[in-house]
Scaffold this motif. Structure first.
Motif, short mmCIF file in Angstrom:
data_model
loop_
_atom_site.label_atom_id
_atom_site.label_comp_id
_atom_site.label_asym_id
_atom_site.label_seq_id
_atom_site.Cartn_x
_atom_site.Cartn_y
_atom_site.Cartn_z
N LEU A 88 0.85 -1.19 0.00
CA LEU A 88 0.00 0.00 0.00
C LEU A 88 0.89 1.24 0.00
O LEU A 88 1.82 1.34 0.80
N ILE A 89 0.56 2.17 -0.86
CA ILE A 89 1.34 3.41 -0.97
C ILE A 89 0.44 4.58 -0.58
O ILE A 89 -0.67 4.72 -1.11
N GLY A 90 0.87 5.39 0.38
CA GLY A 90 0.10 6.57 0.78
C GLY A 90 -0.50 6.47 2.17
O GLY A 90 -1.09 7.42 2.66
N ASN A 91 -0.37 5.33 2.84
CA ASN A 91 -0.90 5.19 4.21
C ASN A 91 0.11 5.77 5.20
O ASN A 91 1.10 5.14 5.52
N GLU A 92 -0.17 6.96 5.68
CA GLU A 92 0.72 7.63 6.61
C GLU A 92 0.21 7.59 8.04
O GLU A 92 0.98 7.73 8.99
N LEU A 93 -1.10 7.38 8.21
CA LEU A 93 -1.69 7.45 9.55
C LEU A 93 -1.79 6.09 10.23
O LEU A 93 -1.80 6.02 11.47
N PHE A 94 -1.85 5.01 9.46
CA PHE A 94 -2.06 3.69 10.04
C PHE A 94 -1.06 2.69 9.46
O PHE A 94 -0.74 2.77 8.26
N PRO A 95 -0.60 1.74 10.27
CA PRO A 95 0.30 0.70 9.76
C PRO A 95 -0.43 -0.20 8.76
O PRO A 95 -1.62 -0.48 8.90
N GLU A 96 0.30 -0.66 7.79
CA GLU A 96 -0.30 -1.50 6.75
C GLU A 96 -0.84 -2.80 7.31
O GLU A 96 -1.90 -3.29 6.87
N GLU A 97 -0.17 -3.37 8.33
CA GLU A 97 -0.65 -4.65 8.88
C GLU A 97 -2.00 -4.49 9.57
O GLU A 97 -2.81 -5.42 9.59
N ASP A 98 -2.28 -3.32 10.14
CA ASP A 98 -3.59 -3.08 10.75
C ASP A 98 -4.67 -2.94 9.68
O ASP A 98 -5.79 -3.44 9.84
N ILE A 99 -4.33 -2.25 8.60
CA ILE A 99 -5.31 -2.03 7.54
C ILE A 99 -5.70 -3.34 6.88
O ILE A 99 -6.87 -3.59 6.59
N ARG A 100 -4.73 -4.23 6.69
CA ARG A 100 -4.98 -5.47 5.95
C ARG A 100 -5.33 -6.65 6.87
O ARG A 100 -5.36 -7.79 6.43
N GLU A 101 -5.63 -6.37 8.13
CA GLU A 101 -5.87 -7.45 9.08
C GLU A 101 -7.07 -8.32 8.69
O GLU A 101 -7.06 -9.54 8.88
N SER A 102 -8.12 -7.72 8.14
CA SER A 102 -9.34 -8.47 7.80
C SER A 102 -9.37 -8.91 6.34
O SER A 102 -10.37 -9.49 5.89
N TRP A 103 -8.32 -8.67 5.59
CA TRP A 103 -8.32 -9.03 4.17
C TRP A 103 -8.29 -10.55 4.01
O TRP A 103 -7.68 -11.28 4.80
#
Length: 809
Positions: free
Chosen positions: A200-215
């Protein structure tokens, strides 16, 4: 004037050139002439069809836009040819003339004799057949090469969407006699491409592992062999991108956007790389919330269902929960098509969002008729009495959902689907259509079983859970093994009365010899007649009762030596005695499971009090409590927590007997032949990894080698934690689990000691095979104890691999 030979030859050549195409078209019918130009139009006196094999002439006349008496010219003949081609029945069509007769010459397309798929594993054959039938490519239908080419391309596309880019689809057409063909579609699926990297490119506020946890799409990991989450799928990735949008909108980032999404594949088509560019934007809060439209219910009641409050961070999930809550309540009082439209008012300057919850209830819907389909054996009445949605009542989604669960719990149907189509011409009525697929509800079993404890068991059993299609259960059985002869008859009418009261009875005769069954050594002959009644008190709760009379002849040798004196006295007292008892039982049960066979959610609990009534030879009681709860952790994991408790004791006068020689012995407490046992794979007292029925108090015999004999106890404490993997097998008949069992039995309450609880862990497989249920477990005992050299108490008897099988022919 005399023409020169050269000019005559040129004229003949020109005439031949102009007429050659027309004659070439009709060369197959030398007796006919081509259809004339408009200047030579003719009237059709008759029509003849040539070339038909399977298709009737009447079918051709149906589609042919020319009849006797019509005048035909080139324009009408072209229209007729187009009309016949459009039917899809013919490969070639031509028109000719024989005097006034219109001759239609056709070449039929072949019929599909057999359609076969080979090599397909990811897509089931029945799904492929159904999809092809929808487009006309099916056995018995007319074969069209263009349809087959389209199917080939569609199959490649579907496999590509599943990440299989090396798929090969090869159709083969074999010609048969009588203008038929066999079509074989050979599929080489190949292996699915694996996701090697997601960025993911552009995620500055949240870690990528948190964003993709439910993927669902994951990079290759150590659990991918089971979850298969590293296999690329376009549909799955699109769903994950929607979760990405949802993730930010749930946290108030209204201006979030996905700027780009790129999926690249390695040259060998085995590895996938996913990159997505995003813009997070700013966080928004709720400025105000209002409800408008026809709320139907009082505004105060609707306001309680509005979870969105001013000052909160905007969340689409909370907004969706609000709309679902309101539509659900309205749907349960008849407003089946109710809609709640949240209209946002975005103020980007203040970073706020105002919400207007616009309620459109639509018409109140009444159920006109309930229709059952697919129940060829089961009477409509059996299904209808399980319905909680009634004809002539207001539509209720909750009642329909509960009706489906109740139908599934009958055990008569493989699948249950409910549809609610609108009544044509009426906007305020629907029909409820219940589609069921029946499964076998009865069996005639003559079989041979084997377990490590009881050895070979032969049995014959006739059971019908849906006797004559009226929902009654009838069972007749006989069983013989190394330790028992058993004969049973039972009958149960689950709807003896209109309010759901069940009434049944049991008759049985049993002869047991427990000397080789890991329980107190004795033999018995017993028989009983019992009446059973059960009554529902709520949708999920029921009470039951049993009243019966039984006789039990106990034959015991005095084989207990180094054991507590009270046990010796009990054995001496009851040895060679016949016990008569009036037996009563009362129970309470609550069952909220979503499926009676393989549940994935819900709770089952049951408490039963059983006692012999005053005046029986021995007066005692037993109370048992079973609890089981299923926790759906995810689609791939289900946790089951189970607890089984039991306690028994005597009441009233002690049992006293005078032995030969004048010694008087008195028996107190729960009779040893009613003791609880634990250990092994039995559903009662199940602690896998230990030999069946060997946990708890044991005694040595006076004779033989001093075999440590289990004698059971009056207190039982057994439980387990079991993790099921429902997706490991693509079957509804098998499941695998990992478990942690614990438990023991104790002589009495004063003997209870938590440190004496045994435990084990392992894996288990339950397969409802066509030959009968098979259960296999492999366990590692965790708290087994070695022999005590001081007291002489023997070591626990452990058994890692345990299995049971019951089969029939």
């Amino acid at each position: 004037m005399t023409r020169s030979p050269t000019r005559r030859l040129l004229a003949l050549a020109l005439a031949s050139a102009l007429s050659a195409p027309a004659w070439a078209q009709f060369s197959a019918t030398p007796q006919t002439s081509p259809v004339p130009q408009s200047a030579d139009a003719f009237t059709v006196t008759d029509i003849r069809i040539d070339g038909l094999q399977r298709i009737s002439a009447g079918t051709v006349f149906t589609y042919l836009p020319i009849e006797r008496g019509d005048t035909i010219d080139q324009a009408r003949s072209a229209a007729a040819i187009r009309a016949l081609y459009k039917t899809g029945f013919f490969e070639d069509v031509s028109l000719g003339r024989q005097d006034g007769i219109l001759v239609v010459t056709v070449v039929e397309r072949p019929a599909i004799n057999k359609l076969t798929f080979t090599g397909n594993k990811d897509i089931k054959t029945e799904d492929l057949m159904k999809g092809l039938k929808d487009i006309g490519l099916a056995e018995g239908e007319t074969f069209d090469r263009m349809d087959l080419d389209g199917v080939t391309k569609e199959l490649v596309r579907q496999y590509n969407n599943r990440g299989k880019y090396n798929v090969e689809v090869t159709p083969t057409v074999s010609k048969l006699d009588r203008n038929r063909v066999d079509v074989t579609v050979a599929i080489k699926e190949g292996k699915a491409a694996k996701i090697r990297h997601i960025n993911l490119i552009g995620n500055e506020l949240f870690p990528e592992e948190d964003i993709r946890e439910s993927w669902e799409s994951r990079e290759h990991n150590w659990l991918s062999w089971y979850k298969r989450d590293d296999q690329y799928s376009r549909e799955k990735l699109d769903g994950d991108f929607e979760k990405l949008d949802q993730w930010y909108l749930d946290r108030g980032y209204v201006d979030f956007s996905r700027d780009s999404a790129q999926v690249s594949i390695s040259p060998d088509k085995r590895d996938m790389f996913v990159t997505a560019g995003i813009t997070e934007g700013e966080q928004y809060k709720i400025s105000d919330v209002k409800v408008s439209g026809d709320t139907v219910l009082p505004r105060e009641q609707i306001d309680k269902m509005v979870y969105v409050k001013p000052g909160q961070i905007f969340s689409r999930r909370v907004l969706q929960a609000t709309t679902d809550s309101i539509t659900s309540v309205l749907g349960n009082i008849g407003y089946a098509f109710a809609q709640v439209n949240p209209v946002p008012d975005v103020n980007r300057e203040n970073r706020t969002v105002g919400i207007d919850m616009q309620i459109v209830p639509g018409p109140r819907v009444n159920v006109r008729r309930i229709v059952f389909k697919g129940n060829t054996r089961t009477a409509d009445e059996v299904l209808r009495r399980q319905m909680r949605q009634f004809e002539g009542a207001w539509y209720s989604q909750a009642a329909i959902d509960r009706s489906k669960i109740r139908l599934q719990q009958l055990g008569y149907f493989e699948t249950v689907d409910i549809e609610t189509p609108e009544v044509p011409g009426s906007s305020d009525q629907v029909d409820v259509v219940v589609n069921v697929k029946e499964t076998t509800s009865g069996s005639f079993l003559f079989g041979v079983g084997y377990s490590q404890l009881s050895g070979i068991t032969t049995s014959i059993q006739l059971t019908e859970s849906n006797f004559l299609g009226n929902g009654n259960r009838v069972s007749v059985a006989a069983q013989r093994s190394s330790y028992q002869d058993r004969y049973d008859f039972s009958f149960m009418n689950p709807y003896f009365s209109d309010n759901g009261m069940a009434l049944g009875y049991n008759l049985w005769w049993r002869e047991f010899d427990y000397s080789d069954f890991n329980v107190a050594q004795y033999s018995s002959k017993s028989g009983a007649a019992q009446a059973i009644v059960s009554l529902p008190i709520t949708e999920y709760d029921s009470v039951s009762g049993l009243l019966g009379i039984d006789s039990n002849e106990i034959l015991v040798d005095r084989v207990f030596g180094s054991t507590p004196q009270e046990i010796i006295d009990y054995v001496d007292a009851v040895g060679h005695s016949t016990f008569h008892a009036w037996r009563a039982q009362i129970g309470f049960a609550r069952d909220t499971r979503n499926n009676a066979i393989f549940p994935s959610s819900g709770t089952s609990q049951r408490i039963v009090l059983e006692a012999t009534l005053p005046g029986s030879t021995v007066e005692y009681y037993k109370i048992e409590y079973d609890f089981s709860k299923f926790w759906p952790i995810s689609q791939s994991l289900i946790l089951n927590t189970r607890l089984d408790l039991g306690y028994g004791d005597s009441y009233g006068d002690d049992f006293t007997r005078t032995l030969p020689g004048g010694r008087v012995v008195t028996a107190t407490g729960l009779p040893f032949f009613e003791n609880f046992y634990a250990g092994g794979v039995s559903s009662q007292g199940r602690v896998r990894g230990y030999t069946d029925n060997t946990l708890g108090p044991r005694a040595r015999s006076f004779f033989g080698t001093g075999f440590p004999q289990p004698i059971g106890g009056s207190v039982k404490t057994v439980g387990s934690l079991e993790l099921y993997f429902p997706k490991l097998f693509d079957s509804n008949a098998a499941r695998i689990s990992a478990f942690l069992d614990f438990g023991n039995v104790y002589r009495d309450v004063d003997s209870f000691d938590a440190s004496e609880l045994r435990a084990s862990t392992g894996i288990a497989l339950l397969w409802r095979s066509p030959m009968g249920p098979i259960s296999i477990s492999y366990a590692f005992p965790l708290r087994d104890k070695p022999a005590d050299p001081i007291t002489g108490f023997p070591a626990d008897e452990t058994e890692r691999l345990q299995f049971t099988f019951s089969g029939g022919l």
